[in-house]
Design an enzyme around this catalytic site. Structure first.
Site, PDB file in Angstrom:
ATOM      1  N   ARG A  74       2.217  -8.159   8.874  1.00 22.02           N
ATOM      2  CA  ARG A  74       1.273  -9.276   8.894  1.00 22.02           C
ATOM      3  C   ARG A  74       1.650 -10.349   7.889  1.00 22.02           C
ATOM      4  O   ARG A  74       1.324 -11.501   8.047  1.00 22.02           O
ATOM      5  CB  ARG A  74      -0.153  -8.763   8.633  1.00 22.02           C
ATOM      6  CG  ARG A  74      -0.875  -8.406   9.934  1.00 22.02           C
ATOM      7  CD  ARG A  74      -2.160  -7.687   9.672  1.00 22.02           C
ATOM      8  NE  ARG A  74      -1.915  -6.356   9.122  1.00 22.02           N
ATOM      9  CZ  ARG A  74      -2.873  -5.540   8.695  1.00 22.02           C
ATOM     10  NH1 ARG A  74      -4.138  -5.922   8.726  1.00 22.02           N
ATOM     11  NH2 ARG A  74      -2.576  -4.340   8.241  1.00 22.02           N
ATOM     12  N   THR A  93       5.158  -1.589  -0.171  1.00 11.90           N
ATOM     13  CA  THR A  93       6.091  -1.062  -1.165  1.00 11.90           C
ATOM     14  C   THR A  93       7.186  -0.201  -0.536  1.00 11.90           C
ATOM     15  O   THR A  93       8.381  -0.442  -0.733  1.00 11.90           O
ATOM     16  CB  THR A  93       5.307  -0.220  -2.204  1.00 11.90           C
ATOM     17  OG1 THR A  93       4.326  -1.071  -2.802  1.00 11.90           O
ATOM     18  CG2 THR A  93       6.219   0.296  -3.295  1.00 11.90           C
ATOM     19  N   GLU A 104      -5.061   3.559  -8.381  1.00 11.20           N
ATOM     20  CA  GLU A 104      -5.808   2.531  -7.644  1.00 11.20           C
ATOM     21  C   GLU A 104      -7.083   2.166  -8.390  1.00 11.20           C
ATOM     22  O   GLU A 104      -7.545   2.902  -9.265  1.00 11.20           O
ATOM     23  CB  GLU A 104      -6.196   3.083  -6.264  1.00 11.20           C
ATOM     24  CG  GLU A 104      -5.044   3.590  -5.430  1.00 11.20           C
ATOM     25  CD  GLU A 104      -4.115   2.474  -4.963  1.00 11.20           C
ATOM     26  OE1 GLU A 104      -4.605   1.351  -4.726  1.00 11.20           O
ATOM     27  OE2 GLU A 104      -2.897   2.712  -4.860  1.00 11.20           O
ATOM     28  N   GLY A 117      -0.537   0.115 -12.586  1.00 11.75           N
ATOM     29  CA  GLY A 117      -0.348   0.210 -11.130  1.00 11.75           C
ATOM     30  C   GLY A 117      -0.094   1.627 -10.651  1.00 11.75           C
ATOM     31  O   GLY A 117       0.217   1.847  -9.492  1.00 11.75           O
ATOM     32  N   LYS A 164       1.223  10.527   4.696  1.00 15.48           N
ATOM     33  CA  LYS A 164       0.738  11.912   4.505  1.00 15.48           C
ATOM     34  C   LYS A 164      -0.639  12.127   5.115  1.00 15.48           C
ATOM     35  O   LYS A 164      -0.924  13.170   5.684  1.00 15.48           O
ATOM     36  CB  LYS A 164       0.705  12.286   3.033  1.00 15.48           C
ATOM     37  CG  LYS A 164      -0.012  11.274   2.168  1.00 15.48           C
ATOM     38  CD  LYS A 164       0.694  11.063   0.845  1.00 15.48           C
ATOM     39  CE  LYS A 164       0.385   9.677   0.349  1.00 15.48           C
ATOM     40  NZ  LYS A 164       1.304   9.175  -0.648  1.00 15.48           N
ATOM     41  N   GLY A 222       7.577  11.915  -2.472  1.00 11.04           N
ATOM     42  CA  GLY A 222       8.472  10.749  -2.505  1.00 11.04           C
ATOM     43  C   GLY A 222       9.911  11.040  -2.137  1.00 11.04           C
ATOM     44  O   GLY A 222      10.206  11.402  -0.995  1.00 11.04           O
ATOM     45  N   LYS A 231      -0.845  16.431   0.970  1.00 12.93           N
ATOM     46  CA  LYS A 231       0.548  16.875   0.842  1.00 12.93           C
ATOM     47  C   LYS A 231       0.635  18.394   0.895  1.00 12.93           C
ATOM     48  O   LYS A 231       1.539  18.962   1.519  1.00 12.93           O
ATOM     49  CB  LYS A 231       1.140  16.346  -0.469  1.00 12.93           C
ATOM     50  CG  LYS A 231       1.236  14.816  -0.492  1.00 12.93           C
ATOM     51  CD  LYS A 231       1.430  14.307  -1.916  1.00 12.93           C
ATOM     52  CE  LYS A 231       1.550  12.798  -1.979  1.00 12.93           C
ATOM     53  NZ  LYS A 231       1.452  12.302  -3.382  1.00 12.93           N
ATOM     54  N   ASP A 253      -5.373  13.189  -2.313  1.00  8.29           N
ATOM     55  CA  ASP A 253      -3.988  12.872  -1.959  1.00  8.29           C
ATOM     56  C   ASP A 253      -3.121  14.129  -2.013  1.00  8.29           C
ATOM     57  O   ASP A 253      -2.332  14.401  -1.107  1.00  8.29           O
ATOM     58  CB  ASP A 253      -3.462  11.808  -2.936  1.00  8.29           C
ATOM     59  CG  ASP A 253      -1.986  11.553  -2.776  1.00  8.29           C
ATOM     60  OD1 ASP A 253      -1.586  10.959  -1.757  1.00  8.29           O
ATOM     61  OD2 ASP A 253      -1.210  11.966  -3.665  1.00  8.29           O
ATOM     62  N   GLU A 310       9.614  13.326   5.906  1.00  5.30           N
ATOM     63  CA  GLU A 310      10.042  13.741   4.555  1.00  5.30           C
ATOM     64  C   GLU A 310       9.357  12.925   3.469  1.00  5.30           C
ATOM     65  O   GLU A 310       8.997  13.444   2.412  1.00  5.30           O
ATOM     66  CB  GLU A 310      11.563  13.599   4.444  1.00  5.30           C
ATOM     67  CG  GLU A 310      12.160  14.000   3.107  1.00  5.30           C
ATOM     68  CD  GLU A 310      12.004  15.484   2.820  1.00  5.30           C
ATOM     69  OE1 GLU A 310      11.108  15.817   2.019  1.00  5.30           O
ATOM     70  OE2 GLU A 310      12.761  16.300   3.366  1.00  5.30           O
TER      71      GLU A 310
END
Lengths: 440, 440
Positions: free
Chosen positions: B51, B19, B194, B191, B109, B138, B209, B205, B133
């Site tokens: 890949r 992405t 997960e 989406g 991250k 984001g 950060k 997560d 950054e």
């Protein structure tokens, strides 16, 4: 061992000792260890030039001169920090400093807005830097964010609350239902507004800042004459309340937008949906909303004025400049974020050609058929009504207020339609017109 | 003449084509002229290692290899952009690239949070840059803002909505009164979350950060183990509603604070006053509030994820790195904003020693004297009640909800007091405890 002891010394000369200078000197003194740790330099104030002392700052450890030109002519000074304000002596001072090979840090929005291109050209010829983060939105690192953080983006538009005085006045009008003149008087007493408030309330200060932001966003030369300005003096609590009823807030915004027809630049009262974060920026605080093609909308918020917030940006610039003092000028961040050869005139969109939505308030005679006539005029002009408030006449009154929100339409079409509406017998006073932006 | 034709070429190698890579390649392709105008370089993608292809990006004009290590071993590549994610292959890849003298831009991250110090040491030894950054929030240029824009400041604390998934879930719970599990399921379908949502909803997560932001703010080594994390799985719509009634919103915040006792680092659900701008950051959007001693509170808002917003930060870093490719490494901005020798361990404040205010919800038997017993326990522990909601028992129910907001108190004192409250006969279930921050 303090590694900074072995680091190179960067000598700073401060010109001026007003509010921002007091914040700057106090930060450089208090946070010296931290600033040295970040910059990798021994950042020292080597001279302060000021006609008079400022009780808010202790200069006893520093060399102070009464002639500010001593600072720019001092061979020991690497970076001249111009904090005297104005555009006459300040311009002389900055150009002399550049001629002497000094790097410049300034908080002077009027100087950059009016003479930035000339100053940048002189600086380029001498291979020195000019940094001006403090010139826009006080402590918010908005210039760095646009110039560097968003460098990947084609900036589509930006909209900013970039004058704390007008935002304070509009916030008080909304929160407390107070009239403009009443709040202005309080703002003057609190020191938020000058004795002559024209500069703030008519949008001139915001225009200086907007033209700087627009140059950074679009790569255009600085040209303050291209900014249309409309103040907040005609905003009534009535309009503030109707806006609220429609789900909007009135903010005094500086808007720069790249549209198909050219670049528009204007400062004016604007209705924005109350759900937008920027609609909730209240009091003297500032915020800038920037829309990039890749990043989408981003917002930057903080104190837009004050000794230490503005000093924070001045000192941030000093750290930046200290780091790149020895760099090849070709590899420094360019003054306006674009390599000079890319800063070019682009088509300017005159105000009557911009497209925006409108809030209209009119006084209609309380009799049948008025709305239908107004709606017909708008419809014949290709303008559609998106929302409406119509109230019953108050006891003993012969007119009723009629409030409309329209779709986006070219400004000259709206002005022509309003002229027709005002010529109706059943409309008894000039139509109040305020621009509306969705800021999506 | 296009001045860029005479500019030096900077060759970028992209590793990964998921992405963020698709956004990065699309921005570098679409905005090439603008990026060259800003950087003063001819920024070219010289190789992409992936890949498999990604239908969201047209790579037909580029050299694509299936072995990502081809990219880091390609002598033509100046900047390696690591976008494969994870901490095993990605670490090998980055360290190999550094060993080959490549500069690094990464959005990873987890890699920076877990192995940043090792990577920075390797990069320093080779005189190359590591820019990240895109690893936090984001498209928001928050790392640049703290590292450079606020360089003048002693950062006191920062608080961030730095995970879009949990913010989306909490926003939906509040706006629509939906239950956690219900919204999580939708987030997975959209989406935003997960299949295994642990990483997001348990705050892992966000911890990655937060530890990066804290290092930039305080000059401490990266140590993800020091972050306390508490997820949002136990937040009920009941608590969301009571918070609302008290004038608060529940947000999943990452908080880093320098207090007298040490540095606290925690990710947890937090009640914040609805008047704060950050309380109004909804849906998948991110925002970070940073309090500096000079600048006061500043806020940075934008999209925290997505192909192009994150790509915006990756490309912003590429422009930064391109500009300083030839600079003396000693004069580049240091990786964590502080010269390496100043990045030192500082005392860590364990979670039971932090001070915060609390929201407590308990189920009390509907009979006289319960509140008095609870109030006595709190008072004996030096805890005062700032606000309270007590409702009547619903028809046929024998317990009533009792909701309290307390003053700031050390966490271990609160835990001890709660243990006493839970031992009362008249309290029928475990006490729900959520931290409260004023963020002033």
């Amino acid at each position: 061992m303090n590694p900074v002891n072995s680091a190179r010394t960067v000598n700073v000369g401060i010109c001026g000792l007003g509010t921002v200078a007091s914040g700057t000197v106090n930060i450089l003194t208090r946070n010296k260890k931290l600033i040295d740790a970040r910059s990798g330099c021994n950042v020292s104030i080597v001279q302060i030039g000021a006609r008079r002392d400022n009780p808010k700052v202790d200069t006893s450890g520093y060399s102070v001169t009464r002639d500010i030109f001593d600072v720019v002519n001092n061979p020991a000074v690497d970076i001249v920090v111009e904090l005297i304000g104005g555009t006459t002596v300040a311009k002389d001072l900055v150009l002399t400093a550049i001629a002497n090979g000094k790097h410049i840090v300034t908080a002077n929005k009027a100087l950059i807005a009016h003479h930035g291109d000339e100053i940048f050209a002189a600086a380029k010829a001498k291979g020195v830097t000019v940094a001006f983060e403090a010139a826009v939105a006080g402590g918010i690192p908005i210039i760095k964010s646009i110039r560097e953080g968003l460098a990947a983006n084609n900036i589509e538009w930006l909209a900013g609350i970039i004058n704390g005085t007008t935002n304070f006045i509009l916030t008080e009008m909304r929160d407390k239902g107070r009239a403009f003149e009443d709040v202005l008087k309080e703002a003057q007493e609190l020191g938020y507004a000058e004795a002559d408030p024209t500069f703030d309330v008519e949008g001139i200060d915001a225009a200086h800042k907007l033209v700087i932001l627009a140059s950074l966003a679009f790569g255009i030369p600085l040209d303050v004459k291209k900014v249309f300005t409309e103040g907040i003096t005609k905003i009534s609590t009535e309009d503030v309340n109707y806006a609220e009823e429609l789900g909007y807030r009135i903010k005094h915004l500086g808007i720069a937008r790249r549209s198909a027809g050219g670049i528009e630049l204007h400062v004016n009262p604007t209705l924005i949906p109350e759900k937008r974060l920027i609609a909730n920026v209240d009091g003297v605080m500032n915020a800038v909303l920037v829309k990039g093609d890749a990043v989408g909308p981003t917002l930057y918020y903080g104190a837009g004025a004050g000794a230490e917030p503005t000093g924070s940006s001045v000192v941030g610039d000093i750290v930046d400049v200290a780091r790149t003092l020895l760099a090849d000028p070709a590899h420094r961040v360019p003054y306006l974020g674009f390599q000079d050869e890319f800063v070019t005139e682009q088509k300017h969109l005159p105000m009557d050609e911009i497209e925006t939505a409108y809030y209209l308030r009119m006084s209609a005679l309380d009799k049948p058929g008025v709305l239908s006539k107004v709606a017909t005029i708008l419809s014949d002009s290709g303008i559609s009504i998106e929302a409406m408030i119509q109230k019953e006449a108050k006891e003993g009154e012969s007119t009723v207020p009629l409030i409309l929100l329209t779709n986006r339409v070219q400004e000259k079409k709206m002005i022509a339609a309003i002229s027709k509406i005002e010529s109706l017998d059943s409309i008894s006073a000039p139509v109040v017109r305020i621009r509306v932006e969705s800021l999506k």
